[in-house]
Design a protein around this motif. Structure first.
Motif: not given
Length: 135
Positions: A20, A69, A72, A18, A66-67, A101
Motif C-alpha cells: 500500500d 485483495r 495483498k 504490504s 490500498t490493495d 489486482y
C-alpha cells in the motif's frame, strides 16, 4: 530497550508485507479522486497507469493506494509527481500471470492560497515590516 526493538520489528514486518502507498496528509484537504481499479486474471501480467491532475491552483497533499485483495501482493508505485505537485502518475501491476489486482486510489488536494482570499475564518496576519526612518 527490548520493547522498543520488538515494536520496531513489528512495524517493519507490517510495512514489508504490504504494498500500500500512504504518502502525505489529507488534513484540511478535499478529495479530488477516488476510484477502485480492478483487472481480472489473464495469461500475462496486467498493468495500468493512472494519472490524476489537480484542478485549478490546487496542489496534491496526499496519495493513498490500498490493495483490496486478500493476499495483498499487487504492486503499486508512483512514477512521477505526487505530494507537492499538480499531478501524480501511478502504475498498478498484477503480481504474476493468471493473477489480477484490485486497488482503491484516493488523492487529496488543497489550494495553498485559499486562506488569503476567503471572507471570514482564519487569514494570515498583515505584517507591515516597512517603517519610515526618522532623522
Amino acid at each position: 530497550m527490548f520493547k522498543a526493538i520488538g515494536i520496531l520489528m513489528v512495524v517493519y514486518l507490517s510495512v514489508v508485507e504490504s504494498n500500500d502507498i500512504r504518502i502525505g496528509s489529507a488534513h484540511n484537504s478535499r478529495q479530488i479522486y477516488s476510484e477502485i481499479k480492478e483487472a481480472n486474471p489473464a495469461l500475462w501480467t496486467r498493468s495500468e497507469e493512472v494519472t490524476v491532475i489537480a484542478p485549478g491552483n490546487e496542489i496534491i497533499n496526499a496519495v493513498y493506494v490500498t490493495d483490496l485483495r486478500d493476499d495483498k501482493d499487487g504492486e503499486a508505485s508512483i512514477q512521477s509527481g505526487g505530494v507537492g505537485s499538480k499531478s501524480v502518475k501511478l502504475e498498478l501491476k498484477s503480481p504474476s500471470i493468471l493473477r489480477g489486482y484490485k486497488f482503491q486510489i484516493e488523492v487529496y488536494a488543497s489550494d495553498p492560497n485559499a486562506r488569503y482570499f476567503s471572507k471570514g475564518g482564519y487569514s494570515a496576519p498583515y505584517l507591515d515590516t516597512q517603517y519610515p526612518r526618522k532623522y
